[in-house]
Design an enzyme around this catalytic site. Structure first.
Site, short mmCIF file in Angstrom:
data_model
loop_
_atom_site.label_atom_id
_atom_site.label_comp_id
_atom_site.label_asym_id
_atom_site.label_seq_id
_atom_site.Cartn_x
_atom_site.Cartn_y
_atom_site.Cartn_z
N SER A 143 58.60 -24.29 3.73
CA SER A 143 60.07 -24.18 3.71
C SER A 143 60.42 -23.02 2.81
O SER A 143 59.62 -22.61 1.96
CB SER A 143 60.64 -25.48 3.13
OG SER A 143 62.02 -25.33 2.82
N TYR A 156 61.89 -31.89 -3.75
CA TYR A 156 61.56 -31.24 -2.47
C TYR A 156 61.06 -29.82 -2.74
O TYR A 156 60.05 -29.39 -2.17
CB TYR A 156 62.80 -31.23 -1.57
CG TYR A 156 62.54 -30.64 -0.20
CD1 TYR A 156 61.62 -31.22 0.67
CD2 TYR A 156 63.22 -29.49 0.23
CE1 TYR A 156 61.39 -30.68 1.92
CE2 TYR A 156 62.99 -28.96 1.49
CZ TYR A 156 62.07 -29.55 2.33
OH TYR A 156 61.83 -29.01 3.57
C1 8X3 Z 1 64.69 -27.02 4.44
C2 8X3 Z 1 65.36 -25.91 3.71
O1 8X3 Z 1 67.29 -25.36 2.14
O2 8X3 Z 1 67.12 -27.67 2.85
O3 8X3 Z 1 63.31 -26.98 4.32
O4 8X3 Z 1 65.57 -26.77 1.27
S1 8X3 Z 1 66.36 -26.49 2.44
#
Ligand code: 8X3
Length: 258
Positions: A143, A156
């Site tokens: 990502s 994340y």
């Molecule tokens: C998704 C991109 O901007 O939501 O992997 O982290 S974000």
């Protein structure tokens, strides 16, 4: 001169998280590109339905229920194959958008388990089979969150940095072996589930992520990119490909029409 196209023995493509979004779109496109696709995910009904649809359309597709964090199950899965041509590590996702100060450690742990350990499990278990194919490709769907942070990105962002480093390190360690390591890093992609899962099913919060953004990327946009990278000639390694919608200049700079 370009290396010859992959032999039949290297034409099985395993896709994790194939029950929806980028994973399902990738399974579809790899099937259309001629791969024998193996769809894995926890949700059996979904992957079975997709495998059936692909089979009816004349493709070779198989569904295998799998939780990427369950190493024993992953090892058993790997045991079913002699060689694998392509592994697309797509399973993962985000939970919460809390600041570091208040983020839930359980969410952080789950995100690390799915995004990093899940990728590690599949990659370790299938690497001998990818090497055996003589022309393997490991794809890590990371990502833009693996390449820069943003407020509320929390666990994340941390996990996706882990996926990125896994890909980068593996590429160094297996150089000389007939396996490419490709990292695809998408930015804002509007799928049916990503933001909804992140916000625990809160549709309003999920919709807000894409509010006013003219054209977020679609799962198909990312799947096309993955398929393109995988189908380059064998000597061409797309190390890292970052893709964002035109309206997104960085993780924190998004153009929104009011
Ligand atoms: C998704 C991109 O901007 O939501 O992997 O982290 S974000």
């Amino acid at each position: 001169m370009a290396t010859a196209a992959p032999s039949a023995a290297s034409r099985i493509a395993v896709v994790t998280g194939a029950s929806s979004g980028i994973g399902a779109a990738t399974a579809r496109q790899l099937a259309e590109a001629g791969y024998r696709v193996v769809l894995t995910a926890r949700r059996k009904d979904r992957i079975e339905a997709l495998a059936e649809e692909l089979t009816k359309a004349g493709h070779s597709a198989l569904a295998y229920q799998l939780d990427v964090t369950d190493r024993a199950a992953v090892d058993e899965f790997a045991g079913a194959f002699k060689t694998i041509g392509v592994l697309v590590n797509n399973a993962g996702g985000a939970l919460g958008a809390d600041p570091v100060a208040t983020g839930d450690p359980a969410d952080w742990r789950t995100m690390y388990e799915t995004n990093v350990i899940g990728t590690l499990n599949l990659t370790q278990a299938l690497l001998p089979k990818l090497i055996e194919s003589g022309d393997g490709v490991v794809v890590v769907v990371s990502s833009t969150a693996g390449h820069g942070t943003y407020e509320g990105g929390g666990g994340y962002v941390a996990a996706k940095h882990g996926s990125h480093v896994l890909a980068e390190t593996l590429r160094l360690e297996i150089v000389g072996k007939p396996v490419r390591v490709v990292e695809i890093a998408p930015g804002m992609v509007k799928t049916e589930e990503f933001a909804l899962t992140r916000f625990g099913g809160d549709t309003q919060k999920a919709e807000k992520v894409y509010q006013g953004v003219a054209e977020p990327l679609t799962a198909d946009d990312v799947a096309e990119t993955i398929t393109w990278a995988v189908t380059r000639p064998s000597h061409v390694n797309v190390d890292l490909l970052v893709l964002r919608p035109r309206a997104q200049a960085s993780n924190t700079k998004v153009h929104r029409e009011s």
